[in-house]
Write an enzyme that holds these catalytic residues in place. Structure first.
Site, mmCIF file in Angstrom:
data_model
loop_
_atom_site.group_PDB
_atom_site.id
_atom_site.type_symbol
_atom_site.label_atom_id
_atom_site.label_comp_id
_atom_site.label_asym_id
_atom_site.label_seq_id
_atom_site.Cartn_x
_atom_site.Cartn_y
_atom_site.Cartn_z
ATOM 1 N N HIS A 143 1.334 6.810 -0.643
ATOM 2 C CA HIS A 143 0.729 6.113 0.295
ATOM 3 C C HIS A 143 -0.908 5.915 -0.344
ATOM 4 O O HIS A 143 -1.473 6.798 -0.347
ATOM 5 C CB HIS A 143 0.588 7.016 1.544
ATOM 6 C CG HIS A 143 0.098 6.041 2.664
ATOM 7 N ND1 HIS A 143 -0.939 5.743 2.970
ATOM 8 C CD2 HIS A 143 1.134 5.525 3.776
ATOM 9 C CE1 HIS A 143 -1.050 4.881 4.237
ATOM 10 N NE2 HIS A 143 0.393 5.045 4.486
ATOM 11 N N HIS A 189 0.694 -1.267 0.158
ATOM 12 C CA HIS A 189 0.160 0.057 -0.076
ATOM 13 C C HIS A 189 0.852 1.274 -0.108
ATOM 14 O O HIS A 189 0.310 2.442 -0.112
ATOM 15 C CB HIS A 189 -0.747 0.057 1.195
ATOM 16 C CG HIS A 189 -0.358 0.352 2.558
ATOM 17 N ND1 HIS A 189 0.829 -0.407 2.942
ATOM 18 C CD2 HIS A 189 -0.403 1.571 3.357
ATOM 19 C CE1 HIS A 189 1.170 0.395 4.195
ATOM 20 N NE2 HIS A 189 0.589 1.567 4.130
#
Length: 620
Positions: free
Chosen positions: A546, A531
């Site tokens: 992110h 992620h």
């Protein structure tokens, strides 16, 4: 050990090894599970050299370090005598009474936050209608007024429907189940009907319109019933039977148990504050809350007043405390930032203070609190004095908020309480703004002049300096399909405050969204949960990508990575992809965040406003 001193200090300040139950890390922070958070010296940890900030919430006790957190984590684990692994999550399920209470508050807060926009719309509409009727432009007997007032009233009458849908989403239950339960409670055959019983058990007569506690408890119980049925009912029959069985079980339990509980809680809150107002006086609470609300924003506790406000509106027809105090506090924050705006000498500073001052004026104080207050600390004093004085005036005058609305747009709503109600509210706001402005201007901006004069040497490739009349810069292109948003709108305040660097957020528009590199560079980090990614350019620009907020807890589920650490990538090359709707259904915000983590090394980082094709420009 490079970070030995920092890690030793963190261990000591959180209460020692014996207070640390589990440790994990994500892209930028250490995530600690502590046995007792109350003994952690958070303020001292924030002051440590190497710590950006500390966030303590229901997820974990998070010490924000930066993108080199993996190195800190490895040494941290060595000092604890534990094995350092690549696992990035720990069990965060609440245990014990404290954990359960924390989870309840979290569900309430997030549920109320998700419906606040529609409540604000109804509140502002009430103010507009009050102005139109008092000015004679619109008659209360006209059809136009009736239609508009129906919209305003319907939002609050059908509040359980909004609560049911929002709570169901937060608890990972089909939202239509929550709505079905809510409309059943509001139906003409149940809402306020006397003499009802279920299987011979008498049902208390309750008006469910305007309430929120019964439906909250009902949806929570519904989620437990559904989980239980998944373990009992054969999988082949679950789709057909589970919804019906769950609702048939939940509705009677809500009527027999949760309805009365909600009434008792509401009556208890009403009785407590009525006693307070009739004895000590509610002016103390108004003044205190107006003075300390920015601290509650930092702690993430400001949303917990929404249920109290709704209870006031349902029982009294007005809010004598929190909406009034909240608006006065927001205006004080606006004043404090305006004082800094007047005091600042540099254009960049003035832009920052001016923009956060305006957002506070409109009732959005998070950019000011996290972007300025937390950094400089002194503005808190300006709000304590200015907000406290404004709240004192409003409290003594008995100002009443007639709707759930705050900020500048709330002013017309006070007309519904009478002209004197409006006048005293305006006086309170003017005093709050003026005093906070004067105090902030007087105490000044700490160490800003020194920081402004500090120069940072940056190695700029020769090819970037060919034109001496043009500032060398690096441009970042497209990252993903979506709508570009200001970083300040991200719910994770570590990113929103700019503490991790300047950047942008992107709201994805496709169910399956692909992330591509916006620049040529080398992949420095590929997080195990897929992620988060780090990219470093030849010029030294360090970019952090992110995907989602707190999505580290998904442990890589719904994410796919196409790069490895150390790999060289070109602009437009695919890095990762993820299933946006699946992330949403799991209860996480799927927003994409891109920040320049070494922002302070450069003259400026200019971010895009809406164009997803050109995200940022880094100016040397």
């Amino acid at each position: 050990m490079r970070y030995e001193e920092l890690n030793k200090a963190i261990i000591e300040l959180v209460g020692g090894r014996e207070n640390i139950k589990a440790v994990a890390h994500c892209m930028t922070r250490l995530r600690l599970t502590l046995n007792d958070r109350s003994i952690a010296q958070t303020d001292k940890i924030k002051e440590l050299d190497g710590v950006i900030d500390v966030v303590s919430n229901d997820v974990a006790y998070q010490v924000i370090i930066g993108t080199h957190v993996s190195e800190v984590y490895a040494e941290f684990m060595d000092l604890l005598g534990l094995k350092s692994t690549d696992e990035t999550t720990v069990s965060n399920k609440p245990k014990g009474i404290k954990g359960i209470f924390s989870s309840i508050l979290s569900v309430i807060s997030e549920t109320m936050t998700s419906i606040i926009e529609v409540l604000l719309a109804a509140g502002i509409l009430a103010g507009v209608l009050a102005i139109l009727t008092l000015s004679g432009i619109l008659s209360e007997e006209s059809s136009t007024y009736m239609i508009l007032d129906t919209l305003r009233g319907a939002v609050f009458y059908f509040l359980p429907v909004f609560i049911g849908a929002a709570a169901a989403k937060r608890l990972n239950v089909n939202q239509y189940f929550g709505i079905a339960l809510a409309v059943s409670l509001l139906s003409a055959s149940i809402n306020g009907v006397e003499g009802l019983s279920f299987l011979g058990l008498p049902i208390q007569t309750i008006e469910y319109s305007n309430t929120f506690i019964p439906i909250l408890l009902g949806v929570w119980f519904l989620s437990l019933v559904l989980k239980g049925l998944e373990r009992i009912v054969p999988k082949g029959l679950q789709y057909f039977l589970n919804p019906m069985i769950a609702l048939v079980i939940t509705l009677p339990v809500t009527l027999l148990l949760f309805g009365p509980i909600g009434m008792w809680i509401g009556a208890g809150l009403d009785g407590f504050f009525t006693f307070l107002m009739n004895t000590i006086g509610n002016w103390i609470v108004v003044a205190l809350y107006a003075a300390v609300q920015p601290f509650l924003v930092v702690l993430g506790a400001a949303n917990f007043t929404y249920p109290l406000v709704l209870n006031f509106l349902a029982t009294l027809g007005y809010d004598p405390i929190f909406s009034v105090a909240s608006t006065i506090s927001d205006i004080a924050v606006c004043g404090a930032m305006f004082g800094y705006f007047l005091r600042a000498k540099e254009k960049k500073q003035k832009q920052t203070f001016g923009s956060v001052s305006f957002s506070a004026l409109m009732g959005i104080t998070e950019p000011a609190v996290f972007g300025v207050f937390v950094k400089y600390r002194r503005p808190f004093l300006a709000v304590i004095i200015g907000g406290g004085l404004g709240g004192l005036i409003a409290g003594l005058a008995g100002v009443r908020a007639m709707a759930l609305v705050w900020g500048l747009t709330s002013i017309p709503t006070y007309l519904a309480g009478g002209m004197s109600n409006l006048i005293f509210m305006v006086i309170s706001m003017v005093v709050s703004f003026g005093v906070a402005t004067a105090v902030a201007y007087g105490i000044g901006i700490p160490s800003e002049e020194k920081l402004a004069g500090k120069e940072t040497q940056v190695n700029i490739p020769q090819k970037e300096m060919q034109d001496k009349h043009t500032m060398p810069q690096v441009q970042l292109g497209k990252l993903a399909e979506g709508t570009v948003r200001p970083l300040s709108e991200v719910s994770d305040q570590a990113f929103a405050s700019g503490a991790l660097g300047k950047g942008v957020a992107i709201t994805p528009i496709n169910d399956r969204t692909e992330i591509v590199s916006p620049i040529d560079g080398t992949i420095t980090v590929v997080f195990p949960t897929k992620h988060a990614y780090g990219i470093r350019t030849a010029e030294g620009v360090e970019l952090l990508i992110h995907i989602g907020v707190d999505t580290v807890n998904l442990e890589g589920k719904y994410f796919e990575s196409f790069v490895t650490q150390g790999q060289t990538v070109k602009q437009g090359e695919k890095i990762a992809s993820y299933e946006v709707n699946k992330v949403k259904e799991a209860g996480f915000d799927p927003v994409i965040i891109a920040v320049i983590t070494n922002t302070t090394d450069y003259l400026d980082v200019i971010t895009a406003s809406t164009n997803s094709e050109q995200l940022m420009t880094v100016v040397f």
